[in-house]
Design a protein around this motif. Sequence first.
Motif, short mmCIF file in Angstrom:
data_model
loop_
_atom_site.label_atom_id
_atom_site.label_comp_id
_atom_site.label_asym_id
_atom_site.label_seq_id
_atom_site.Cartn_x
_atom_site.Cartn_y
_atom_site.Cartn_z
N LEU A 115 1.02 -1.02 0.14
CA LEU A 115 0.09 0.12 0.16
C LEU A 115 0.34 1.10 -0.21
CD1 LEU A 115 -2.53 1.33 0.92
CD2 LEU A 115 -2.61 0.94 2.52
N THR A 116 0.96 2.01 -1.04
CA THR A 116 1.88 2.81 -1.59
C THR A 116 1.18 4.38 -2.03
OG1 THR A 116 3.58 1.82 -1.79
CG2 THR A 116 3.86 4.39 -2.34
N LEU A 117 0.72 5.83 -0.91
CA LEU A 117 0.45 6.49 -1.41
C LEU A 117 1.25 7.60 -0.59
CD1 LEU A 117 -3.32 5.39 0.34
CD2 LEU A 117 -2.33 6.10 -2.07
N ASP A 118 2.10 7.87 -1.55
CA ASP A 118 3.70 9.09 -1.15
C ASP A 118 3.17 10.10 -2.14
OD1 ASP A 118 4.40 7.70 -3.71
OD2 ASP A 118 6.31 8.10 -2.91
N ARG A 119 3.48 11.04 -1.59
CA ARG A 119 3.24 12.32 -1.99
C ARG A 119 1.79 12.87 -2.63
NH1 ARG A 119 8.32 9.91 -2.99
NH2 ARG A 119 10.05 11.66 -2.23
N ALA A 120 0.54 12.54 -0.84
CA ALA A 120 -0.66 12.86 -2.53
C ALA A 120 -1.24 13.78 -1.21
CB ALA A 120 -1.14 11.59 -1.62
N GLY A 121 -0.24 13.85 0.03
CA GLY A 121 -1.57 15.11 0.57
C GLY A 121 -2.52 14.64 1.33
N TYR A 122 -2.85 13.54 2.09
CA TYR A 122 -4.46 13.29 2.33
C TYR A 122 -3.65 13.96 4.00
CZ TYR A 122 -4.79 10.56 -1.89
OH TYR A 122 -4.49 9.82 -3.29
N SER A 123 -4.93 13.63 4.88
CA SER A 123 -4.65 14.14 5.60
C SER A 123 -5.64 13.25 6.68
CB SER A 123 -5.00 15.51 6.14
OG SER A 123 -6.32 16.36 5.53
N GLY A 124 -5.95 12.99 7.99
CA GLY A 124 -6.53 12.01 8.61
C GLY A 124 -5.54 11.35 9.70
N SER A 125 -6.04 10.98 10.82
CA SER A 125 -5.59 10.26 11.64
C SER A 125 -5.48 8.66 11.50
CB SER A 125 -6.50 10.10 12.84
OG SER A 125 -5.98 8.70 13.91
N LEU A 126 -3.66 8.49 11.21
CA LEU A 126 -3.92 6.66 10.82
C LEU A 126 -4.68 5.86 12.05
CD1 LEU A 126 -0.55 6.89 9.40
CD2 LEU A 126 -2.70 6.84 8.17
N ASP A 127 -5.01 6.16 13.27
CA ASP A 127 -5.84 5.11 14.17
C ASP A 127 -6.94 5.07 13.47
OD1 ASP A 127 -4.29 4.61 16.77
OD2 ASP A 127 -4.79 6.61 17.18
N SER A 128 -7.87 4.97 12.52
CA SER A 128 -9.77 4.80 12.64
C SER A 128 -9.07 3.60 11.72
CB SER A 128 -9.48 6.48 11.81
OG SER A 128 -9.47 6.32 10.34
N SER A 129 -8.33 3.11 11.78
CA SER A 129 -8.69 1.71 10.59
C SER A 129 -8.12 0.73 11.28
CB SER A 129 -7.41 1.54 9.80
OG SER A 129 -6.68 0.47 8.88
N SER A 130 -8.72 -0.65 11.10
CA SER A 130 -7.71 -1.39 12.90
C SER A 130 -6.61 -2.30 11.89
CB SER A 130 -8.51 -2.64 12.11
OG SER A 130 -9.49 -3.50 10.76
N TRP A 131 -6.02 -1.87 10.76
CA TRP A 131 -4.66 -2.15 9.37
C TRP A 131 -4.87 -3.76 9.48
CZ3 TRP A 131 -2.46 0.88 6.46
CH2 TRP A 131 -2.52 2.52 7.27
N ASN A 132 -5.57 -4.99 9.39
CA ASN A 132 -6.35 -6.20 8.91
C ASN A 132 -5.43 -6.19 8.13
OD1 ASN A 132 -6.83 -8.47 10.04
ND2 ASN A 132 -9.06 -8.29 9.68
N LEU A 133 -4.48 -6.09 7.60
CA LEU A 133 -4.11 -6.69 6.65
C LEU A 133 -2.84 -7.58 6.91
CD1 LEU A 133 -3.97 -3.15 4.45
CD2 LEU A 133 -4.84 -4.52 4.14
N PRO A 134 -2.60 -8.32 6.53
CA PRO A 134 -1.71 -9.26 7.04
C PRO A 134 -0.44 -10.16 6.55
CG PRO A 134 -3.68 -10.35 6.58
CD PRO A 134 -4.65 -9.56 6.47
N TYR A 135 -0.97 -9.69 5.47
CA TYR A 135 0.47 -10.58 4.12
C TYR A 135 0.81 -8.88 3.39
CZ TYR A 135 -1.65 -14.19 3.84
OH TYR A 135 -1.38 -16.22 3.72
N LEU A 136 0.48 -7.41 4.19
CA LEU A 136 1.27 -6.81 3.63
C LEU A 136 2.62 -6.54 3.96
CD1 LEU A 136 0.18 -3.87 2.47
CD2 LEU A 136 0.24 -2.99 4.48
N GLN A 137 3.31 -6.20 3.37
CA GLN A 137 5.22 -6.25 2.85
C GLN A 137 5.58 -4.24 3.23
OE1 GLN A 137 6.55 -8.61 -0.14
NE2 GLN A 137 5.25 -10.46 0.74
#
Length: 423
Positions: free
Chosen positions: A90-112
């Motif tokens: 999951l790559t979203l660099d230099r996009a200017g997005y804002s918000g809190s990362l805490d809002s996600s449970s981050w259940n992506l067990p295969y993410l490298q």
Amino acid sequence: MANLSPSNFFHFIIVFMDLCFLAYSVTHWEDTQALKQFRNGVVNTSVNPGSCLSTWDFTVDPCDSLSTEKFTCGIRCDVVISGISRITELTLDRAGYSGSLDSSSWNLPYLQTLDLTNNFFTGSIPGSFSRLTRLQRLSLSINSLNESIPDSLPDSLEELLLDNNKLQGPVPKTLNRLKTLKRLELQGNQLSGEFPELSQLSSLYFLDVSNNAISGYLPATFPVNLIELAMRNNSLQGNIPANLINNSVYLQVLDLSYNNLTDSLPPELFTHPSLQQITLAYNRFRWIQTPVDWGRNSELIAVDLSNNDIRGSLPGFMGWMPNLSALSLENNKFSGVIPTQYALKAVMQNGLGGVGPFERLLLGGNYLFGLIPGPFLQLKSGSGVMIRLGDNCLYECPASFYFCGGGVQKSLMECKTFTPVIP
């Protein structure tokens, strides 16, 4: 088909069915749900039309629609079970997005790989990141994260990039658990407290914690495989432990500038088997210890000891260091004459006796006196050698010589007050 035996025919059908499944991969439902949670946590006003997140349309399957206008970028999927895809990047660099990362449970067990560089995410680094047990690269650089570094992070990490945020608190000792970590970047935050000993990170080769508020003494030991260590612009005090130099046998770059380090510079700095660049400017060092071999086996290319409180004569051994091409000793309290070897090293374009030439020699802002070494007089402006001798006590150094310019010499009164032996 008539030539196939029943068993071969059955095998053919199985392979054909597998290929059919692979042709239309289905994203695992947990991954789709995690993407939705992340997307919902991003501030809608920061999602500009045409940006990556604006294309995420969950009416279609994410992994099967990566190359369409529905999901133009941001994720990569690998098929790990026949017909089932798992998100690995999951790559979203230099996009200017804002918000809190805490809002996600981050259940992506295969993410490298998770790269959210150069956005405006705020708040904390989610503790749920510890669930990403396959994560190898985590980059949250250049955001506005403003709490502490969590004690728990994936043990699988090889790169941890948290630089240029507003992170506070100490660097956690629990980083020692990340046995596979190779690169750690924490520079440009508001981290404070003493820096922990991270000697358990045997794979770490790059460490940068510059531009923080780290205080206290340097740890006695650092990871043994370090190649580059940068801790500039902090509030470190004390001396440089000899073990830091002796144990880090692969170290090539050491930058401890803009701190409050004091005492003497250990001779091990100038006999290290791989060290190529030392930057210790803007500290409070007072002495340089001469190495036993006079640095003749040194690999150093650049040394910056400017803006300290170093006294005594210029270190003659530095004129014999074979690879040293850039030396800055400006704005210290050196006195005495300029060693002839310095001048020879500056004018000999092809070196002398296995000793390479100076390309930059900065000696201004000291209390040097006496005659200008004769070899310097051969140098002309534009010769490719940068030399600065201004702001000393060299009254036989007229501005007509380019290396005498860049600052007038000190007053005779100031020079005699510092060292009465000046004639």
